[in-house]
Design a protein around this motif. Structure first.
Motif, short mmCIF file in Angstrom:
data_model
loop_
_atom_site.label_atom_id
_atom_site.label_comp_id
_atom_site.label_asym_id
_atom_site.label_seq_id
_atom_site.Cartn_x
_atom_site.Cartn_y
_atom_site.Cartn_z
N ARG A 1 -10.69 -15.14 24.21
CA ARG A 1 -8.97 -14.42 24.08
C ARG A 1 -10.08 -13.50 24.36
N SER A 2 -9.51 -12.32 25.48
CA SER A 2 -10.06 -11.55 26.63
C SER A 2 -10.45 -10.15 25.43
N ARG B 1 -11.50 -6.17 25.26
CA ARG B 1 -11.41 -5.19 26.10
C ARG B 1 -13.28 -4.83 26.01
N SER C 1 -15.37 -6.44 25.77
CA SER C 1 -15.91 -7.44 26.80
C SER C 1 -16.20 -7.05 27.46
N VAL D 1 -12.50 -15.85 30.34
CA VAL D 1 -12.88 -14.37 29.81
C VAL D 1 -14.13 -13.56 29.80
N GLU E 1 -13.34 -12.36 32.67
CA GLU E 1 -12.61 -11.04 33.50
C GLU E 1 -13.80 -10.05 32.41
N ALA E 2 -14.76 -10.43 31.70
CA ALA E 2 -15.62 -9.58 30.80
C ALA E 2 -16.44 -8.64 31.85
#
Length: 578
Positions: free
Chosen positions: A525-526, A528, A530, A554, A557-558
């Motif tokens: 799970r993402s 912050r 990352s 994930v 998003e990172a």
């Protein structure tokens, strides 16, 4: 219940943040809640590395704290600023500049650092330009028409008192510094004086790497006939930590070396400057004596320091201004083209925040030596054990401790977080349990266990980030061995300062290191923390092979997320009088 108490109860503030705001309200009964809240939030921002807090960005700060909750209501911006302007705490505890609030001591660090850099910066009159040109031609025989960035950097370092040497992994930063030191030593020799050089890095392992890389670069220059044996014998190689260089005092934030007691150095070279936080950089620059030169080396695209500030990035931003007193040379050509590993396309995409291109590189197997794996956190432990246990069993079977310490650089698991199934704590415990004797605790000392120091200990001569290994001697006694300038040295396990296993490290802790084989792990799970800087730093620790364990969403998003730090340093350097 006050607003401050509600923010603490609901987890938006830490106890230390709440205590600051509450103390201001307690000391002056007429303190508005908005002022106490601003102080608490300025303290909270420090935990995310921000040296200043733009009040208009408080919603972004709250999103860093918790993305899945509705933030509490905030005061109107104009009224909030007005209450701060009227507060007697502004100027003593707090600083307010426009709509930006900060704890005064961090504003002072920025002001002091900008002032110290301006005082130190400037050009250097080269006593013998013809001799410098001849030395440059000898050290850079292939340079022509000024298009060799390494040669440009070496010449720039001779003509400027402060220089930033930046570039990604493998662009030749240390090789360039080796030539800079050769040029400076030759110039000092012609003037009949000895060049006093201080070499440093933020951590012990980064300092050791700097020393090792310089020795390798000097050897290549000697073998290639670029320098003679007499010069080779005088070139500096001994690098230490910044805390050791400045003379750390146990239990104190002050150093023995400062503005009044400067370093005994003509040239100060600091590697891995992206890891240096704002207070430490301020104290370093203030300790450089007038007339000396300072060279900061680093990669601005790496993760910023764990503590407050993103100093190297701010200095690079300021140096882009034509009127800046800082000189900067960026190296862009990569010389580290490994036969086993080629991550150029992947690292370029990550630096640019192009998650689609990065995913394409991974999914198409376009990068030599790179594997992409993904799955749920529950499946990660088995994958990690399969990948790591043969390596650590081989280390434990090494013929001697020196060989084992060298083998430690061969492989490492790097994580985005400390906690959770994909965090370094859990993975360290899993690997330890698989290697040690039954019924031992995960933190037990056993033969072959790698250990990382977590805090500076001047008494022991061990520093945050130093990595050693538990080794059993011929009598069966366990000692923890670390590499030192004099070779491997042993400490009693019970005497070690705070430490932890080092089978798996957070990416932050891996800065300043390289490993043959890297397994970079992101949680399913993402989170912050990352960011593209974290991913970039993680993948560029690898020398021979890289495995990325991350789900596509994930990872995307990172890569799209920046690890931004709010700071006023670049602005102070641009706007300050010259």
């Amino acid at each position: 219940m006050s607003a401050l108490d509600r923010w603490l109860r609901d987890g938006w503030l830490r106890p230390i943040d709440h205590a600051l705001g509450a103390s201001l309200a307690r000391l002056r009964a007429d303190t508005p809640e908005t002022v106490a809240l601003a102080a608490a939030l300025a303290s909270r921002a420090l935990a995310f590395g921000h040296s200043v807090l733009p009040l208009a960005r408080v919603p972004d700060l709250l999103a860093e704290i918790a993305t899945d909750r509705t933030p509490p209501p905030l005061p109107a911006l104009d009224a909030w600023c007005a209450s701060l302007r009227a507060s007697p705490y502004v100027g003593s505890v707090l600083a307010l500049e426009g709509e930006r609030v900060s704890l005064r001591r961090y504003r002072d660090y920025e002001v002091r650092l900008a002032s110290a850099l301006r005082a130190l910066s400037g050009t250097v009159a080269v006593p013998d330009p013809a001799a410098l040109r001849a030395d440059l031609a000898a050290l850079f025989p292939d340079a022509s028409d000024g298009d060799d960035r390494q040669a440009v950097a070496a010449a720039t370092a001779q003509a400027n008192r402060v220089m930033l040497l930046t570039g990604g992994p493998g662009t030749g930063k240390t090789a360039t510094i080796a030539r800079v030191l050769a040029l400076a030593t030759l110039a000092a020799r012609r003037e009949g004086r000895e060049l006093r050089v201080a070499l440093a890095a933020p951590t012990g392992k980064a300092a050791a790497r700097l020393s090792e890389s310089l020795r390798e670069s000097y050897a290549k220059l000697l073998d290639g006939g670029r320098i003679d044996a007499a010069l080779h014998a005088t070139l500096p190689t001994a690098a230490g930590t910044l805390h050791r260089l400045l003379g750390g005092r146990p239990g104190s934030v002050h150093f023995r070396r400062d503005r009044e007691h400067p370093l005994a150095a003509d040239l100060v070279v600091v590697d891995e400057a992206s890891m240096v936080d704002l207070p430490l950089m301020c104290k370093l620059v203030e300790a450089v004596p007038p007339g000396a030169r300072l060279i900061l080396i680093g990669d601005r695209d790496q993760l910023p320091s764990v503590e407050t500030g993103d100093v190297l990035a701010a200095l690079c931003d300021a140096a882009s201004d034509a009127a800046s007193p800082l000189a900067r040379v960026e190296l862009t050509r990569s010389y580290r083209q490994s036969a086993e590993l080629d991550i150029a396309a992947l690292s370029t995409a990550v630096r640019a925040g192009d998650s689609a291109q990065a995913i394409e590189c991974l999914s198409s197997n376009a990068c030599r030596g790179v594997r992409w794996r993904h799955g749920r956190d529950a499946a990660l432990a088995a994958f990690v054990l399969e990948a790591t246990l043969p390596h650590y069993r081989a280390i434990a079977a090494a013929p001697d401790v020196a060989t084992a310490l060298s083998m430690l650089r061969g492989q490492r698991v790097l994580t985005a977080v400390r906690d959770g199934d994909a965090g370094s704590r859990v993975l360290n415990a899993r690997i330890a349990l698989a290697l040690q004797q039954p019924a031992q605790r995960p933190d037990a000392f056993f033969h072959g266990r790698p250990v990382m120091i977590r805090e500076n200990s001047y008494r022991h001569g061990l520093y945050n980030g130093d990595v050693g290994i538990v080794w059993q001697d011929e009598d069966g006694a366990l000692r923890v061995w670390f590499d030192t300038d004099e070779g491997p040295r042993a400490w009693l396990p019970a005497a070690l300062p705070a430490h932890e296993s080092a089978f798996a490290l957070t990416v932050h802790k891996s800065q300043g290191s390289e490993f043959d084989d890297v397994l970079l792990v992101l949680p399913e799970r993402s989170v912050r923390v990352s960011s593209r800087e974290l991913v970039y730093t993680g993948i560029t620790r690898a020398r021979r092979s890289l495995t990325v364990w991350a789900n596509e969403d994930v990872l995307a998003e990172a890569i799209a997320r920046r690890a931004q730090r709010w700071s006023g340093l670049a602005e102070r350097l641009r706007d300050a009088p010259r």
